[in-house]
Write a protein that holds these residues in place. Structure first.
Motif, short mmCIF file in Angstrom:
data_model
loop_
_atom_site.label_atom_id
_atom_site.label_comp_id
_atom_site.label_asym_id
_atom_site.label_seq_id
_atom_site.Cartn_x
_atom_site.Cartn_y
_atom_site.Cartn_z
N LEU A 58 35.66 -93.52 55.72
CA LEU A 58 34.52 -94.77 56.75
C LEU A 58 33.66 -93.57 57.75
CD1 LEU A 58 37.61 -96.27 57.51
CD2 LEU A 58 36.48 -97.13 56.02
N ASN A 59 33.65 -92.40 58.47
CA ASN A 59 32.89 -91.94 59.06
C ASN A 59 30.96 -91.37 58.36
OD1 ASN A 59 32.82 -91.21 62.57
ND2 ASN A 59 32.28 -89.54 61.38
N LEU A 60 32.14 -91.11 57.56
CA LEU A 60 30.32 -90.90 56.89
C LEU A 60 29.75 -92.17 56.37
CD1 LEU A 60 31.93 -88.42 53.97
CD2 LEU A 60 30.36 -88.00 56.18
N ASN A 61 30.70 -93.06 55.80
CA ASN A 61 29.42 -94.50 55.50
C ASN A 61 29.35 -95.47 56.20
OD1 ASN A 61 30.01 -94.08 52.17
ND2 ASN A 61 31.76 -93.06 53.13
N LEU A 62 29.86 -95.71 58.02
CA LEU A 62 29.79 -96.79 58.89
C LEU A 62 27.83 -95.58 59.34
CD1 LEU A 62 33.05 -97.29 59.85
CD2 LEU A 62 31.56 -99.15 58.81
N LYS A 63 27.58 -97.09 59.90
CA LYS A 63 26.81 -96.39 61.09
C LYS A 63 27.00 -97.04 62.28
CE LYS A 63 22.50 -96.74 57.68
NZ LYS A 63 21.48 -97.44 57.56
N SER A 64 26.70 -96.05 63.08
CA SER A 64 26.88 -97.26 64.96
C SER A 64 26.57 -97.65 65.33
CB SER A 64 26.84 -95.62 65.91
OG SER A 64 27.50 -95.99 67.31
N LYS A 65 27.03 -98.74 65.62
CA LYS A 65 26.08 -100.30 66.50
C LYS A 65 26.26 -99.91 68.15
CE LYS A 65 29.32 -103.65 64.46
NZ LYS A 65 30.00 -104.82 64.16
N ASP A 66 23.97 -100.74 67.88
CA ASP A 66 23.26 -100.06 69.12
C ASP A 66 23.87 -101.28 70.70
OD1 ASP A 66 20.62 -99.60 67.39
OD2 ASP A 66 22.15 -98.09 68.12
N LYS A 109 59.63 -95.27 65.70
CA LYS A 109 57.70 -95.85 65.17
C LYS A 109 57.17 -95.69 65.48
CE LYS A 109 61.49 -100.04 64.24
NZ LYS A 109 60.99 -101.45 63.83
N LYS A 110 56.10 -95.59 64.61
CA LYS A 110 54.16 -95.69 64.56
C LYS A 110 54.22 -96.85 64.68
CE LYS A 110 55.87 -90.72 62.72
NZ LYS A 110 56.20 -89.52 62.00
N GLU A 111 52.41 -96.79 65.91
CA GLU A 111 52.08 -97.57 65.72
C GLU A 111 50.66 -96.63 65.44
OE1 GLU A 111 52.45 -100.57 68.14
OE2 GLU A 111 54.16 -101.56 67.24
N TYR A 112 49.91 -97.65 64.33
CA TYR A 112 47.94 -97.01 64.52
C TYR A 112 47.47 -98.19 65.46
CZ TYR A 112 49.93 -93.75 61.70
OH TYR A 112 51.24 -92.26 61.33
N ILE A 113 45.56 -97.45 65.87
CA ILE A 113 44.55 -98.11 66.55
C ILE A 113 43.88 -97.48 66.08
CG2 ILE A 113 45.94 -99.41 68.63
CD1 ILE A 113 44.82 -97.82 70.59
N LEU A 114 42.66 -98.09 65.43
CA LEU A 114 40.86 -97.59 65.80
C LEU A 114 40.64 -98.36 66.37
CD1 LEU A 114 40.55 -99.16 61.98
CD2 LEU A 114 40.91 -96.57 62.35
N PHE A 115 39.27 -96.89 67.53
CA PHE A 115 38.29 -97.12 68.31
C PHE A 115 37.31 -97.35 67.74
CE2 PHE A 115 36.94 -95.00 71.77
CZ PHE A 115 36.70 -96.57 72.79
N TYR A 116 36.78 -98.25 67.78
CA TYR A 116 35.65 -97.91 67.16
C TYR A 116 34.35 -99.41 67.80
CZ TYR A 116 31.86 -99.85 63.21
OH TYR A 116 30.86 -100.32 62.96
N ASP A 117 33.08 -98.80 67.55
CA ASP A 117 32.19 -99.59 68.66
C ASP A 117 32.54 -100.19 70.43
OD1 ASP A 117 29.53 -100.59 69.25
OD2 ASP A 117 30.60 -102.87 67.82
N LYS A 118 33.30 -98.52 70.30
CA LYS A 118 34.17 -99.48 72.05
C LYS A 118 35.25 -100.02 72.14
CE LYS A 118 29.90 -97.55 74.52
NZ LYS A 118 28.48 -97.86 74.83
N GLU A 119 36.13 -100.06 70.61
CA GLU A 119 36.64 -101.59 70.94
C GLU A 119 38.38 -101.05 70.22
OE1 GLU A 119 36.35 -105.86 70.54
OE2 GLU A 119 34.19 -105.81 70.40
N ILE A 120 39.55 -101.80 70.61
CA ILE A 120 40.16 -100.59 70.15
C ILE A 120 40.54 -102.37 68.62
CG2 ILE A 120 42.89 -100.83 70.31
CD1 ILE A 120 42.29 -99.11 73.02
#
Length: 242
Positions: free
Chosen positions: A234-242, A177-188
């Motif tokens: 998504l990376n192209l359309n997101l702006k990093s949060k400060d 089985k496979k599961e996925y996580i996103l790492f975004y804004d220093k959170e999982i």
């Protein structure tokens, strides 16, 4: 002592003239061959023995029961072209070594493994993820699907076992089985479907829906590449949060 001094001098000379990645790989492979794996930190593990009886090609490993040459970063030290296999069920890395003419297997200390590559798949230890909170359910090794500046995607391989018996023998069967996580804004963030993306990025609803509609075939026949393309979008359309 003289041998160690000789190796240190050679090491210093090598780094004076070679800086690119290929040279470094060649150097570390040469260095490991000179001192042998048995004299490195890699043997800082426990003896490993098979615990499951399986049939045919079904097993608890990522690829097969056979060892495959891979690369490893252990205690911040790189090792190249060493025989490894990834026990997905136990989430452990097994190393093949030799004592005289006898081969044996070692289960490496997991916390000392920064990353490894096997079968052209790159994995990192979850300890390497700089998360704001303690996610105990996300511990272990993750395959890096894509790592971007703003958003990255990691795949967790898991194998579930069940005991079975046929007319001749009792055995263990594993299901991958496979599961996925996103790492975004220093959170999982857990990622399992388009719904989880829409919940995380509601302002990108139109773009996400459009992407899924336009890439249905791609998603069906090559899900891994579909995800890479999706994360790039998504990376192209997101702006990093400060």
């Amino acid at each position: 002592m003289k041998t160690l001094l000789f190796l240190v001098i050679i090491m210093q000379s090598f780094f004076s003239f070679s800086q690119n990645e290929n040279d470094l790989k060649s150097y570390y492979k040469w260095f490991d061959e000179i001192i042998s794996i048995e004299n490195t930190n890699l043997l800082n593990g426990i003896s490993f023995k098979e615990h499951f009886k399986t049939l045919a090609s079904n097993n608890q490993y990522l690829i097969s029961k056979q060892f495959k040459n891979g690369n490893l970063i252990y205690h911040s030290q790189p090792y190249f072209n060493i025989p490894l296999k990834y026990d997905v069920y136990s989430d452990e890395i097994i190393l093949s070594s030799i004592d005289g003419n006898e081969y044996f297997a070692i289960q490496l200390a997991k916390n000392n493994i920064d990353s490894f590559t096997i079968n052209n798949q790159y994995f990192i230890n979850s300890n390497e993820l700089n998360v704001k909170t303690n996610h105990t359910n996300n511990a272990g090794f993750y395959e890096v699907v894509i790592a971007n500046k703003i958003i990255s995607l990691y795949k967790k391989h898991k194998k579930e076992k069940r005991e079975k018996r046929n007319s001749e023998v009792a055995y263990t069967e594993f299901k991958h089985k496979k599961e996925y996580i996103l790492f975004y804004d220093k959170e999982i963030h857990e990622f399992s479907s388009k719904k989880s993306l829409l919940k995380l990025f509601p302002n990108l609803k139109k773009r996400i829906n459009s992407f899924y509609i336009n890439n249905k075939t791609f998603m069906k026949y090559d899900y891994n590449k579909f995800l890479i393309k999706l994360m790039t979008e998504l990376n192209l359309n997101l702006k990093s949060k400060d």
